[in-house]
Design a protein around this motif. Structure first.
Motif, PDB file in Angstrom:
ATOM      1  N   GLY A  44      16.323   4.784   3.196  1.00  0.00           N
ATOM      2  CA  GLY A  44      15.928   3.715   2.284  1.00  0.00           C
ATOM      3  C   GLY A  44      14.928   2.769   2.909  1.00  0.00           C
ATOM      4  N   GLY A  45      14.349   1.939   2.097  1.00  0.00           N
ATOM      5  CA  GLY A  45      13.391   0.943   2.569  1.00  0.00           C
ATOM      6  C   GLY A  45      11.973   1.260   2.149  1.00  0.00           C
ATOM      7  N   GLU A  46      11.086   0.356   2.494  1.00  0.00           N
ATOM      8  CA  GLU A  46       9.675   0.491   2.144  1.00  0.00           C
ATOM      9  C   GLU A  46       9.047   1.669   2.886  1.00  0.00           C
ATOM     10  OE1 GLU A  46       5.466  -2.002   2.299  1.00  0.00           O
ATOM     11  OE2 GLU A  46       7.218  -2.795   3.333  1.00  0.00           O
ATOM     12  N   ILE A  47       8.212   2.405   2.194  1.00  0.00           N
ATOM     13  CA  ILE A  47       7.460   3.488   2.821  1.00  0.00           C
ATOM     14  C   ILE A  47       6.111   2.898   3.222  1.00  0.00           C
ATOM     15  CG2 ILE A  47       6.521   5.813   2.557  1.00  0.00           C
ATOM     16  CD1 ILE A  47       8.678   6.239   0.365  1.00  0.00           C
ATOM     17  N   LYS A  48       6.093   2.308   4.405  1.00  0.00           N
ATOM     18  CA  LYS A  48       4.951   1.536   4.887  1.00  0.00           C
ATOM     19  C   LYS A  48       3.665   2.363   4.939  1.00  0.00           C
ATOM     20  CE  LYS A  48       3.656  -2.258   7.549  1.00  0.00           C
ATOM     21  NZ  LYS A  48       2.507  -2.705   6.782  1.00  0.00           N
ATOM     22  N   GLU A  49       3.779   3.635   5.272  1.00  0.00           N
ATOM     23  CA  GLU A  49       2.588   4.486   5.365  1.00  0.00           C
ATOM     24  C   GLU A  49       1.870   4.563   4.017  1.00  0.00           C
ATOM     25  OE1 GLU A  49       5.351   5.092   8.529  1.00  0.00           O
ATOM     26  OE2 GLU A  49       5.682   5.406   6.382  1.00  0.00           O
ATOM     27  N   TYR A  50       2.620   4.668   2.930  1.00  0.00           N
ATOM     28  CA  TYR A  50       2.007   4.725   1.600  1.00  0.00           C
ATOM     29  C   TYR A  50       1.521   3.350   1.164  1.00  0.00           C
ATOM     30  CZ  TYR A  50       3.719   9.505   1.067  1.00  0.00           C
ATOM     31  OH  TYR A  50       3.970  10.847   1.227  1.00  0.00           O
ATOM     32  N   THR A  51       2.260   2.314   1.514  1.00  0.00           N
ATOM     33  CA  THR A  51       1.818   0.955   1.201  1.00  0.00           C
ATOM     34  C   THR A  51       0.472   0.683   1.854  1.00  0.00           C
ATOM     35  OG1 THR A  51       4.099   0.180   1.032  1.00  0.00           O
ATOM     36  CG2 THR A  51       2.409  -1.498   1.400  1.00  0.00           C
ATOM     37  N   ASP A  52       0.339   1.045   3.121  1.00  0.00           N
ATOM     38  CA  ASP A  52      -0.929   0.842   3.840  1.00  0.00           C
ATOM     39  C   ASP A  52      -2.051   1.679   3.238  1.00  0.00           C
ATOM     40  OD1 ASP A  52       0.444  -0.874   5.519  1.00  0.00           O
ATOM     41  OD2 ASP A  52       0.628   0.585   7.155  1.00  0.00           O
ATOM     42  N   MET A  53      -1.751   2.919   2.869  1.00  0.00           N
ATOM     43  CA  MET A  53      -2.756   3.797   2.278  1.00  0.00           C
ATOM     44  C   MET A  53      -3.277   3.216   0.962  1.00  0.00           C
ATOM     45  SD  MET A  53      -2.407   7.740   0.915  1.00  0.00           S
ATOM     46  CE  MET A  53      -1.376   7.287  -0.476  1.00  0.00           C
ATOM     47  N   MET A  54      -2.377   2.710   0.128  1.00  0.00           N
ATOM     48  CA  MET A  54      -2.796   2.170  -1.162  1.00  0.00           C
ATOM     49  C   MET A  54      -3.539   0.837  -0.999  1.00  0.00           C
ATOM     50  SD  MET A  54      -2.104   4.579  -3.109  1.00  0.00           S
ATOM     51  CE  MET A  54      -2.479   3.880  -4.687  1.00  0.00           C
ATOM     52  N   GLU A  55      -3.159   0.036  -0.030  1.00  0.00           N
ATOM     53  CA  GLU A  55      -3.887  -1.212   0.243  1.00  0.00           C
ATOM     54  C   GLU A  55      -5.318  -0.899   0.668  1.00  0.00           C
ATOM     55  OE1 GLU A  55      -4.964  -5.143   0.623  1.00  0.00           O
ATOM     56  OE2 GLU A  55      -3.244  -4.261  -0.397  1.00  0.00           O
ATOM     57  N   GLN A  56      -5.481   0.083   1.531  1.00  0.00           N
ATOM     58  CA  GLN A  56      -6.821   0.494   1.958  1.00  0.00           C
ATOM     59  C   GLN A  56      -7.625   1.006   0.765  1.00  0.00           C
ATOM     60  OE1 GLN A  56      -6.845   3.769   4.731  1.00  0.00           O
ATOM     61  NE2 GLN A  56      -9.039   3.622   5.077  1.00  0.00           N
ATOM     62  N   ALA A  57      -6.992   1.763  -0.111  1.00  0.00           N
ATOM     63  CA  ALA A  57      -7.670   2.297  -1.295  1.00  0.00           C
ATOM     64  C   ALA A  57      -8.116   1.170  -2.223  1.00  0.00           C
ATOM     65  CB  ALA A  57      -6.757   3.266  -2.037  1.00  0.00           C
ATOM     66  N   ARG A  58      -7.265   0.155  -2.423  1.00  0.00           N
ATOM     67  CA  ARG A  58      -7.638  -0.988  -3.267  1.00  0.00           C
ATOM     68  C   ARG A  58      -8.840  -1.717  -2.690  1.00  0.00           C
ATOM     69  NH1 ARG A  58      -2.019  -1.105  -4.023  1.00  0.00           N
ATOM     70  NH2 ARG A  58      -1.693  -2.400  -2.203  1.00  0.00           N
ATOM     71  N   LYS A  59      -8.821  -1.950  -1.386  1.00  0.00           N
ATOM     72  CA  LYS A  59      -9.947  -2.638  -0.738  1.00  0.00           C
ATOM     73  C   LYS A  59     -11.238  -1.843  -0.891  1.00  0.00           C
ATOM     74  CE  LYS A  59      -7.342  -5.248   2.687  1.00  0.00           C
ATOM     75  NZ  LYS A  59      -7.043  -5.428   4.116  1.00  0.00           N
ATOM     76  N   GLN A  60     -11.153  -0.535  -0.748  1.00  0.00           N
ATOM     77  CA  GLN A  60     -12.334   0.307  -0.873  1.00  0.00           C
ATOM     78  C   GLN A  60     -12.869   0.279  -2.312  1.00  0.00           C
ATOM     79  OE1 GLN A  60     -11.884   4.596  -0.079  1.00  0.00           O
ATOM     80  NE2 GLN A  60     -13.582   4.317   1.356  1.00  0.00           N
ATOM     81  N   ALA A  61     -11.992   0.372  -3.299  1.00  0.00           N
ATOM     82  CA  ALA A  61     -12.418   0.332  -4.698  1.00  0.00           C
ATOM     83  C   ALA A  61     -13.056  -1.012  -5.039  1.00  0.00           C
ATOM     84  CB  ALA A  61     -11.234   0.619  -5.619  1.00  0.00           C
ATOM     85  N   ILE A  62     -12.454  -2.107  -4.588  1.00  0.00           N
ATOM     86  CA  ILE A  62     -13.019  -3.438  -4.840  1.00  0.00           C
ATOM     87  C   ILE A  62     -14.366  -3.575  -4.151  1.00  0.00           C
ATOM     88  CG2 ILE A  62     -12.728  -5.914  -4.384  1.00  0.00           C
ATOM     89  CD1 ILE A  62      -9.672  -5.430  -4.880  1.00  0.00           C
ATOM     90  N   GLY A  63     -14.477  -3.082  -2.925  1.00  0.00           N
ATOM     91  CA  GLY A  63     -15.749  -3.132  -2.203  1.00  0.00           C
ATOM     92  C   GLY A  63     -16.851  -2.398  -2.948  1.00  0.00           C
TER      93      GLY A  63
END
Length: 104
Positions: A44-63
């Motif tokens: 259980g708990g946050e899947i940090k690897e996917y959280t980080d991947m999606m944060e990077q994807a959001r930043k790239q799309a906004i950029g």
């Protein structure tokens, strides 16, 4: 670049509409992330690897959206939104979009 989710920029006057702008990226999972995610599903708990991947994807799309707006001569983006969708198994698209404007 000013980016807001509202239809106006507080304290600024919209002088010119530059049009629709967008930026997107497609991200896929990889075996390293999948192994860690599999372990997390057991304990259980946050899947940090996917959280980080999606944060990077959001930043790239906004950029990429900002680059589109700059090419149109805008200094702000109003009504900005983010969306995600599955494009195939284990791959998601993140798209950032809004209206490019020039404000005083």
């Amino acid at each position: 670049m000013i980016i807001v989710t509202t239809d106006f920029v507080p304290g600024k006057e919209i002088k010119e509409l530059k049009g629709f702008v967008r930026g997107s990226t497609v991200q896929s999972k990889n075996i390293g992330r999948d192994i860690m995610a599999g372990l997390k599903t057991i304990v259980g708990g946050e899947i940090k690897e996917y959280t980080d991947m999606m944060e990077q994807a959001r930043k790239q799309a906004i950029g990429r959206m900002v680059e589109d707006a700059q090419q149109k001569g805008a200094n702000a983006i109003i009504a900005m939104r983010l969306e995600t969708s599955a494009v195939m198994q284990n791959a998601s698209e993140i798209i950032a979009y809004g209206t490019a404007v020039y404000v005083d």
